[in-house]
Design a protein around this motif. Structure first.
Motif, PDB file in Angstrom:
ATOM      1  N   MET A   1       0.844  -1.192   0.000  1.00  0.00           N
ATOM      2  CA  MET A   1       0.000   0.000   0.000  1.00  0.00           C
ATOM      3  C   MET A   1       0.877   1.239   0.000  1.00  0.00           C
ATOM      4  O   MET A   1       1.837   1.347   0.736  1.00  0.00           O
ATOM      5  CB  MET A   1      -0.864  -0.016   1.258  1.00  0.00           C
TER       6      MET A   1
ATOM      7  N   ASP B   1      -1.868   6.618  -0.934  1.00  0.00           N
ATOM      8  CA  ASP B   1      -3.197   6.018  -0.770  1.00  0.00           C
ATOM      9  C   ASP B   1      -3.631   6.084   0.684  1.00  0.00           C
ATOM     10  O   ASP B   1      -4.791   6.381   0.989  1.00  0.00           O
ATOM     11  CB  ASP B   1      -3.168   4.552  -1.226  1.00  0.00           C
TER      12      ASP B   1
ATOM     13  N   VAL C   1     -13.196  -5.763   7.102  1.00  0.00           N
ATOM     14  CA  VAL C   1     -13.147  -6.059   5.662  1.00  0.00           C
ATOM     15  C   VAL C   1     -11.749  -5.816   5.124  1.00  0.00           C
ATOM     16  O   VAL C   1     -11.192  -6.639   4.380  1.00  0.00           O
ATOM     17  CB  VAL C   1     -14.183  -5.193   4.906  1.00  0.00           C
TER      18      VAL C   1
ATOM     19  N   LEU D   1      -9.305  -8.569   3.366  1.00  0.00           N
ATOM     20  CA  LEU D   1      -8.853  -8.380   1.989  1.00  0.00           C
ATOM     21  C   LEU D   1      -7.338  -8.221   1.898  1.00  0.00           C
ATOM     22  O   LEU D   1      -6.802  -7.968   0.830  1.00  0.00           O
ATOM     23  CB  LEU D   1      -9.533  -7.166   1.368  1.00  0.00           C
TER      24      LEU D   1
ATOM     25  N   PHE E   1     -12.187 -13.312  -1.141  1.00  0.00           N
ATOM     26  CA  PHE E   1     -13.333 -13.558  -0.269  1.00  0.00           C
ATOM     27  C   PHE E   1     -14.597 -12.962  -0.858  1.00  0.00           C
ATOM     28  O   PHE E   1     -14.583 -11.865  -1.405  1.00  0.00           O
ATOM     29  CB  PHE E   1     -13.101 -12.932   1.112  1.00  0.00           C
TER      30      PHE E   1
ATOM     31  N   PHE F   1     -18.585 -12.354   0.600  1.00  0.00           N
ATOM     32  CA  PHE F   1     -19.353 -12.434   1.838  1.00  0.00           C
ATOM     33  C   PHE F   1     -20.848 -12.466   1.549  1.00  0.00           C
ATOM     34  O   PHE F   1     -21.314 -11.972   0.521  1.00  0.00           O
ATOM     35  CB  PHE F   1     -19.062 -11.223   2.724  1.00  0.00           C
TER      36      PHE F   1
ATOM     37  N   SER G   1     -23.070 -10.744   3.244  1.00  0.00           N
ATOM     38  CA  SER G   1     -23.600  -9.371   3.283  1.00  0.00           C
ATOM     39  C   SER G   1     -22.723  -8.413   2.480  1.00  0.00           C
ATOM     40  O   SER G   1     -22.605  -7.242   2.803  1.00  0.00           O
ATOM     41  CB  SER G   1     -23.743  -8.915   4.723  1.00  0.00           C
TER      42      SER G   1
ATOM     43  N   ASN H   1     -20.300  -6.756   2.231  1.00  0.00           N
ATOM     44  CA  ASN H   1     -19.189  -6.056   2.882  1.00  0.00           C
ATOM     45  C   ASN H   1     -18.409  -5.135   1.950  1.00  0.00           C
ATOM     46  O   ASN H   1     -17.181  -5.141   1.933  1.00  0.00           O
ATOM     47  CB  ASN H   1     -18.228  -7.065   3.520  1.00  0.00           C
TER      48      ASN H   1
ATOM     49  N   LEU I   1     -17.244  -1.325   1.161  1.00  0.00           N
ATOM     50  CA  LEU I   1     -17.072  -0.128   1.982  1.00  0.00           C
ATOM     51  C   LEU I   1     -18.061   0.928   1.491  1.00  0.00           C
ATOM     52  O   LEU I   1     -18.037   1.306   0.322  1.00  0.00           O
ATOM     53  CB  LEU I   1     -15.644   0.402   1.900  1.00  0.00           C
TER      54      LEU I   1
ATOM     55  N   ASN J   1     -18.404   4.035   1.714  1.00  0.00           N
ATOM     56  CA  ASN J   1     -18.004   5.368   1.273  1.00  0.00           C
ATOM     57  C   ASN J   1     -17.252   5.356  -0.046  1.00  0.00           C
ATOM     58  O   ASN J   1     -16.925   6.410  -0.578  1.00  0.00           O
ATOM     59  CB  ASN J   1     -17.133   6.025   2.336  1.00  0.00           C
ATOM     60  N   LEU J   2     -16.971   4.151  -0.529  1.00  0.00           N
ATOM     61  CA  LEU J   2     -16.223   4.064  -1.779  1.00  0.00           C
ATOM     62  C   LEU J   2     -17.173   3.677  -2.899  1.00  0.00           C
ATOM     63  O   LEU J   2     -18.193   3.013  -2.679  1.00  0.00           O
ATOM     64  CB  LEU J   2     -15.109   3.015  -1.657  1.00  0.00           C
TER      65      LEU J   2
ATOM     66  N   GLU K   1     -13.865   1.735  -6.802  1.00  0.00           N
ATOM     67  CA  GLU K   1     -12.884   1.869  -5.714  1.00  0.00           C
ATOM     68  C   GLU K   1     -12.899   0.637  -4.816  1.00  0.00           C
ATOM     69  O   GLU K   1     -11.863   0.188  -4.333  1.00  0.00           O
ATOM     70  CB  GLU K   1     -13.184   3.123  -4.887  1.00  0.00           C
TER      71      GLU K   1
ATOM     72  N   PRO L   1      -8.230  -4.270  -2.985  1.00  0.00           N
ATOM     73  CA  PRO L   1      -7.131  -5.235  -2.779  1.00  0.00           C
ATOM     74  C   PRO L   1      -5.878  -4.845  -3.558  1.00  0.00           C
ATOM     75  O   PRO L   1      -4.766  -5.057  -3.077  1.00  0.00           O
ATOM     76  CB  PRO L   1      -7.709  -6.552  -3.315  1.00  0.00           C
TER      77      PRO L   1
ATOM     78  N   MET M   1      -4.973  -1.801  -4.137  1.00  0.00           N
ATOM     79  CA  MET M   1      -4.378  -0.691  -3.385  1.00  0.00           C
ATOM     80  C   MET M   1      -3.514  -1.244  -2.246  1.00  0.00           C
ATOM     81  O   MET M   1      -2.389  -0.796  -2.031  1.00  0.00           O
ATOM     82  CB  MET M   1      -5.472   0.203  -2.835  1.00  0.00           C
ATOM     83  N   PHE M   2      -4.055  -2.252  -1.540  1.00  0.00           N
ATOM     84  CA  PHE M   2      -3.282  -2.845  -0.442  1.00  0.00           C
ATOM     85  C   PHE M   2      -1.984  -3.439  -0.954  1.00  0.00           C
ATOM     86  O   PHE M   2      -0.976  -3.473  -0.265  1.00  0.00           O
ATOM     87  CB  PHE M   2      -4.092  -3.944   0.262  1.00  0.00           C
TER      88      PHE M   2
ATOM     89  N   ARG N   1     -14.391  -7.861  -6.839  1.00  0.00           N
ATOM     90  CA  ARG N   1     -13.339  -7.556  -5.889  1.00  0.00           C
ATOM     91  C   ARG N   1     -12.546  -8.824  -5.534  1.00  0.00           C
ATOM     92  O   ARG N   1     -11.317  -8.795  -5.406  1.00  0.00           O
ATOM     93  CB  ARG N   1     -13.944  -6.950  -4.626  1.00  0.00           C
TER      94      ARG N   1
END
Lengths: 490, 269
Positions: free
Chosen positions: A1, A5, A370, A374, B90, B92, B94, B96, B98, B100-101, B105, B110, B112-113, B157
């Protein structure tokens, strides 16, 4: 990351909770502002004290007295001989730039003459100083040069001297009666046309003769020397009153004159005892200077040098830095009290940040879960929250500093501002010159709040640190959230 | 072929107050690479617990879990995070996402991470969303999308990093039958395309019929581990996805439109 970001995530989060962020910020702003203003007041106070001290004299000068309060005439406590050898010892002490007495011979009386037929006359008062120390002792020149060590007595009867810039005014006109106002010319005296009256003697041009006499009634023996002015000292009472209208020559020359006088009159300078104001006996050592001035390179080294001189056996030492330390101690106490009050408000702000961050974590538990599932590393999650709390601290610090400048400006110009408002209220009043003068006066008084650059940087860094520290516990909490439980939460 | 997911004598005991609840008794199993595996069982049978152990979301009380050569039951949380980033996806129940994205996005998260730049990850995420028939929804927030659409974002995702194994916990649990079939179809197609091993927990028996392997869990033990034969599988799939392929609107199934004003605007475009 990537860091960018991470930064964006954090700032997005802050922006989303605008209301709460702003409220938290206000806490930090108030805390920072209080601290900066309090410290700025302390700094200004300190500077005013320093200015005051400086007007008293040079902070880096130490005066060593050659006496002690010895009980019953025994000399056990007496300081060692304060002679030229001891001067050299003083000069060897680290941080000492110069050491010199301001030697005023007790057993020497003479007159100075100038003008045609010795018309103008004054008593001869001299300060014998180490030529190498003159500049270090704060003596500045209007014209000419300093005495140099090898310049002593260029020819047998010519003595190089420095004179104060107003030395000319000390001559009196012997042709006028003692009652006549024209016998003296004072510095700043104006003639009928409002022009300053020049002294009788032009120190730069006129020849000055030093004459000593045995004062015998018949056929008195006399001796004459010519004083050669090599430099004119700028009048500066911090360096010494003699810089205004006195004479400085090298110690060697003073001693030579002293010897010549003793030879001429046959009198000898004996030991003199003095009674101190407290009634104790102060003993002046044989062949020693009454006192010696020592110049230190920096204010911070004064205490150190003082201690070393005390170790040499001199108990009576005086320097303004002793007074300065007391004053600084006082200011520090005041600063601590004021700063402590301000720190309490910043502490409250820190608790506020911690609370805000804890709330944010409760709200975002699922989000954190989450992200963990992820594949977001734990460090990044911690980093995200630390950036948020740090940003609150940083922003609060910056805004706080800006507001501090405004507050500081208001404090410094309080008089002017009140005056301005006063003008508004009394428009019919005749406020012409008076108010202008007072406004000027108000500004002359010196700033009562000073914000130096390091305070700005320090305050912002400190506020950021407060943000980071108060965000650390919540951030760790976020890291410890179980991913599984977090994503199950609705 | 060696199994990609391997479980040896797995046991998980929860403490509820003073009582011990045995969620998994002694489970051993293996799932081959590229398989679609369904874990079925009644609620409370321990199937979700099993999935959590397989995915490394929880530590087992006893036993070992391997994915490939790695014993994930022995990894630290940070190692697991990196491992998930590299190899696991993964999905889910529900969704899951985010909140706000935007969709794109969320899909790009993943990446981005992993440290992929903004431009590149947006490109990859868009491609994935297109595959899911959601290109026009890319800039919508999850609240502006239907359940089916949200789950498709979730699937995009999960697949965006091209993981070796994807774990899905009741991915269609919140969807109606019609949407369930479409979402399932998409998931299976993607898994096949990428050669991804797909492990799914469900309690719907007919969904399980389409899988390569069906593991039934009862009271914390493996009741049965069946490799479905090709013929039955083909029959089940044909029945399940009858009409889905024709009806598979490449974009925005009308039935799944939530009635937000925002949606209408995008329809007009």
């Amino acid at each position: 990351m990537k860091i960018s970001d991470l930064l964006k995530l954090s700032t997005d989060n802050l922006r989303r909770r605008k209301g709460r962020t702003v409220l938290t910020l206000i806490g930090v702003v108030i805390g920072t502002c209080l601290i900066v203003v309090m410290i700025s007041l302390g700094i200004a106070l300190n500077q005013q004290y320093e200015g005051m001290l400086r007007s008293y004299g040079d902070l880096t000068k130490i005066q060593v007295y050659n006496y002690t309060y010895s009980g019953g005439g025994n000399n056990e406590n007496a300081p060692p001989v304060l002679d030229d050898k001891m001067l050299e010892t003083f000069k060897q002490i680290p941080h000492v730039i110069a050491a010199t007495p301001q030697y005023q011979p007790s057993n020497l009386s003479a007159q100075l003459y100038a003008g045609k037929g010795d018309r103008y006359q004054t008593y001869f008062n001299v300060n014998g100083m180490d030529p190498a120390s003159l500049e270090a002792m704060g003596i500045t020149l209007v014209s000419g040069g300093y005495l140099s060590a090898d310049q002593t007595t260029t020819s047998k009867n010519k003595i190089p001297v420095l004179v104060g810039e107003n030395f000319g005014y000390s001559f009196e006109d012997t042709r006028k009666s003692y009652n006549s106002g024209k016998r003296y010319v004072y510095q700043g005296q104006l003639d009928a046309n409002g022009n300053p009256v020049p002294p009788f003697v032009d120190i730069n041009k006129d020849k000055m003769i030093l004459r000593m006499s045995d004062n015998a009634e018949n056929n008195p023996k006399t001796r004459e020397y010519e004083l050669v002015v090599v430099g004119v000292m700028k009048s500066d009472y911090n360096a010494g009153y003699f810089t205004d209208s006195g004479i400085v020559m090298s110690i060697a020359d003073v001693k030579k004159l002293e010897q010549a006088y003793q030879k001429l009159t046959g009198s000898k300078g004996g030991n003199s005892y003095m009674v101190s104001s407290t009634g104790g006996l102060m003993r002046e050592k044989d062949n020693g200077y009454n006192n010696v001035y020592i110049k230190v390179d920096d204010v911070d080294n004064v205490a150190d040098v003082e201690q070393q001189i005390k170790d040499l056996g001199y108990k009576e030492i005086q320097s303004l830095s002793q007074v300065r330390e007391q004053m600084q101690g006082q200011v520090r106490k005041q600063q601590l009290t004021l700063g402590g009050l301000a720190a309490v408000s910043l502490l409250v702000a820190a608790l506020n940040i911690a609370n805000t961050m804890t709330m944010a974590i409760y709200e975002r538990t699922k989000e954190i879960g989450v992200m963990k599932v992820l594949g977001c590393e734990l460090g990044k999650i911690r980093g995200m929250f630390l950036i948020e709390s740090g940003a609150i601290g940083f922003l609060g610090g910056v805004v706080g500093v800006v507001i501090s400048y405004v507050v500081s400006f208001i404090i410094n110009n309080l008089q002017t501002i009140i005056m301005f408002l006063g003008l508004q209220n009394q428009q019919n009043g005749e406020m012409g010159y008076d108010s202008m003068g007072m406004m000027g006066g108000g500004m002359m008084g010196g700033a009562s709040s000073i914000i130096p650059w390091w305070l700005v940087v320090g305050a912002i860094l400190f506020a950021t640190l407060v943000g980071l520290v108060s965000g650390a516990v919540p951030a760790n909490k976020a890291v410890k959230i179980s991913a599984l439980e977090a994503i199950r939460r609705e | 072929m060696n199994p990609i997911v391997r479980v040896e004598h797995l046991r998980k005991v929860y403490r509820v107050g003073k009582e011990k609840v045995v969620a998994l008794n002694d489970v051993s199993l293996g799932i081959l690479p590229g398989e679609v595996c369904c874990i079925v069982g009644a609620s409370g049978s321990g199937k979700s617990t099993l999935l959590n152990q397989l995915a490394g979301l929880e530590k087992p009380t006893k036993g070992k879990v391997y994915i490939g050569q790695h014993e994930i039951s022995a990894m630290t949380e940070n190692e697991l995070a990196k491992f998930r980033q590299a190899h696991l996806g993964f999905i889910f129940q529900s969704y899951n996402l985010l909140p706000n994205l935007t969709a794109v996005e969320n899909v790009a998260m993943p990446l981005m991470f992993k440290g992929v730049g903004r431009k590149e990850r947006t490109k990859q995420a868009m491609a994935q969303l297109k595959r899911m028939g959601l290109a026009k929804r890319a800039n919508h927030k999850p609240t502006e999308m239907s359940g089916g659409q949200q789950q498709r974002v979730g699937i995009a995702r999960a697949f965006v990093l091209k993981p070796k194994v994807i774990f899905a916990d009741e991915p269609t649990g919140n969807l109606d039958t019609k949407t369930t079939r479409q979402v399932l179809y998409r998931m299976l197609a993607m898994a096949k395309e990428n050669g991804t091993t797909f492990v799914m927990v469900t309690h719907e028996k007919d969904l399980a019929g389409c899988a390569d392997r069906v593991i039934t869990i009862q009271d914390g033990n493996v009741l049965s581990d069946i490799v479905v034969d090709e013929e039955t599988k083909a029959k089940n799939r044909a029945q399940m996805f009858a009409g889905v392929e024709e009806n598979l609107v490449p974009d925005e199934p009308v039935a799944a439109q939530p009635d937000t004003p925002d949606t209408k605007k995008s329809e007009e475009k």
